[in-house]
Scaffold this motif. Structure first.
Motif, PDB file in Angstrom:
ATOM      1  N   PRO A  89       0.528  -1.175   0.157  1.00 61.02           N
ATOM      2  CA  PRO A  89       0.068  -0.072   0.023  1.00 61.02           C
ATOM      3  C   PRO A  89       0.871   1.322  -0.050  1.00 61.02           C
ATOM      4  N   TYR A  90       0.090   2.278  -0.284  1.00 59.89           N
ATOM      5  CA  TYR A  90       0.982   3.822  -0.526  1.00 59.89           C
ATOM      6  C   TYR A  90       0.180   4.302   0.751  1.00 59.89           C
ATOM      7  N   ILE A  91       0.681   5.645   1.276  1.00 60.01           N
ATOM      8  CA  ILE A  91       0.399   6.683   2.111  1.00 60.01           C
ATOM      9  C   ILE A  91       0.060   8.045   1.194  1.00 60.01           C
ATOM     10  N   PHE A  92      -0.761   8.655   1.179  1.00 59.44           N
ATOM     11  CA  PHE A  92      -1.041   9.864   0.621  1.00 59.44           C
ATOM     12  C   PHE A  92      -1.747  10.986   1.387  1.00 59.44           C
ATOM     13  N   ASN A  93      -1.658  11.780   1.104  1.00 55.00           N
ATOM     14  CA  ASN A  93      -2.383  13.215   1.661  1.00 55.00           C
ATOM     15  C   ASN A  93      -3.292  13.602   0.730  1.00 55.00           C
ATOM     16  N   PHE A  94      -4.663  13.703   0.909  1.00 62.61           N
ATOM     17  CA  PHE A  94      -5.738  14.253  -0.068  1.00 62.61           C
ATOM     18  C   PHE A  94      -5.906  15.638   0.676  1.00 62.61           C
ATOM     19  N   SER A  95      -5.799  17.008  -0.049  1.00 61.18           N
ATOM     20  CA  SER A  95      -6.238  17.894   0.425  1.00 61.18           C
ATOM     21  C   SER A  95      -7.479  18.322  -0.348  1.00 61.18           C
ATOM     22  N   PHE A  96      -8.545  18.823   0.133  1.00 60.12           N
ATOM     23  CA  PHE A  96      -9.653  19.242  -0.367  1.00 60.12           C
ATOM     24  C   PHE A  96     -10.062  20.581  -0.397  1.00 60.12           C
ATOM     25  N   ARG A  97     -10.737  21.358  -0.974  1.00 60.66           N
ATOM     26  CA  ARG A  97     -11.202  22.644  -0.918  1.00 60.66           C
ATOM     27  C   ARG A  97     -12.679  22.417  -1.300  1.00 60.66           C
ATOM     28  N   LEU A  98     -13.666  22.838  -0.511  1.00 67.29           N
ATOM     29  CA  LEU A  98     -14.955  22.643  -0.616  1.00 67.29           C
ATOM     30  C   LEU A  98     -15.753  23.861  -0.935  1.00 67.29           C
ATOM     31  N   GLU A  99     -16.744  23.716  -1.705  1.00 69.37           N
ATOM     32  CA  GLU A  99     -17.382  25.010  -1.981  1.00 69.37           C
ATOM     33  C   GLU A  99     -19.105  24.349  -2.546  1.00 69.37           C
ATOM     34  N   ASN A 100     -19.793  25.109  -1.549  1.00 69.31           N
ATOM     35  CA  ASN A 100     -21.356  24.792  -1.922  1.00 69.31           C
ATOM     36  C   ASN A 100     -21.494  23.305  -1.898  1.00 69.31           C
ATOM     37  N   ASP A 101     -20.936  22.645  -0.513  1.00 67.21           N
ATOM     38  CA  ASP A 101     -21.413  21.495  -0.332  1.00 67.21           C
ATOM     39  C   ASP A 101     -20.784  20.290  -1.300  1.00 67.21           C
ATOM     40  N   HIS A 102     -19.838  21.004  -2.261  1.00 70.01           N
ATOM     41  CA  HIS A 102     -19.119  19.831  -3.145  1.00 70.01           C
ATOM     42  C   HIS A 102     -17.559  20.054  -2.928  1.00 70.01           C
ATOM     43  N   ILE A 103     -17.023  19.285  -3.488  1.00 69.37           N
ATOM     44  CA  ILE A 103     -15.404  19.160  -3.852  1.00 69.37           C
ATOM     45  C   ILE A 103     -15.135  20.031  -4.643  1.00 69.37           C
ATOM     46  N   LYS A 104     -14.629  21.076  -4.486  1.00 72.15           N
ATOM     47  CA  LYS A 104     -14.079  22.243  -5.598  1.00 72.15           C
ATOM     48  C   LYS A 104     -12.763  21.710  -6.286  1.00 72.15           C
ATOM     49  N   SER A 105     -11.798  21.367  -5.517  1.00 70.56           N
ATOM     50  CA  SER A 105     -10.576  20.862  -5.732  1.00 70.56           C
ATOM     51  C   SER A 105      -9.983  19.661  -4.647  1.00 70.56           C
ATOM     52  N   LEU A 106      -9.343  18.777  -5.453  1.00 66.85           N
ATOM     53  CA  LEU A 106      -8.594  17.794  -4.693  1.00 66.85           C
ATOM     54  C   LEU A 106      -7.168  17.696  -5.419  1.00 66.85           C
ATOM     55  N   PHE A 107      -6.071  17.843  -4.341  1.00 70.63           N
ATOM     56  CA  PHE A 107      -4.560  17.758  -4.621  1.00 70.63           C
ATOM     57  C   PHE A 107      -4.285  16.552  -3.769  1.00 70.63           C
ATOM     58  N   ILE A 108      -3.630  15.606  -4.464  1.00 67.86           N
ATOM     59  CA  ILE A 108      -3.115  14.252  -4.111  1.00 67.86           C
ATOM     60  C   ILE A 108      -1.795  14.452  -3.985  1.00 67.86           C
ATOM     61  N   SER A 109      -1.019  14.341  -3.071  1.00 62.94           N
ATOM     62  CA  SER A 109       0.427  14.262  -2.912  1.00 62.94           C
ATOM     63  C   SER A 109       0.758  12.967  -1.768  1.00 62.94           C
TER      64      SER A 109
END
Length: 109
Positions: A89-109
């Motif tokens: 398996p791998y370990i990742f960070n998922f960084s979300f920005r939310l807007e109007n109850d939806h995911i506006k952006s997702l950055f995976i690192s």
């Protein structure tokens, strides 16, 4: 198990991902969402679907949440990812920005 305090869009994203339900996973995103993975940018749901089919749900992904933080409209998940990947398996960070109850952006690192 997702705590009740998690934003619904993220809870839906995680549960749909683990259930391998692409349409439900995409429903968590805004129509004009942007996903960044491995320095590649996927804009809009059609591009995010293609990414998912090729590399995410198409690889039978399984997420285990290791850590979570939320500050305003910004959320971060630290996840262990298993699936049909070599050497996982791998370990990742998922960084979300939310807007109007939806995911506006997702950055995976």
């Amino acid at each position: 198990m997702l705590p009740n305090k998690w934003p619904e869009a993220i809870a839906n994203f995680v549960s749909a991902s683990n259930a391998h339900q692409t349409d439900a996973m995409l429903a968590a995103f805004a129509d004009d969402a942007v996903l960044t993975d491995d320095d590649r940018i996927f804009e809009g749901k059609a591009a995010i679907r293609k990414w998912s089919d090729d590399e995410y749900i198409g690889s039978r992904v399984s997420l285990t949440i290791l850590d979570f933080s939320l500050e305003g409209e910004e959320a971060s998940l630290r996840v262990e990812i298993n699936g049909d990947y070599p050497n996982g398996p791998y370990i990742f960070n998922f960084s979300f920005r939310l807007e109007n109850d939806h995911i506006k952006s997702l950055f995976i690192s």
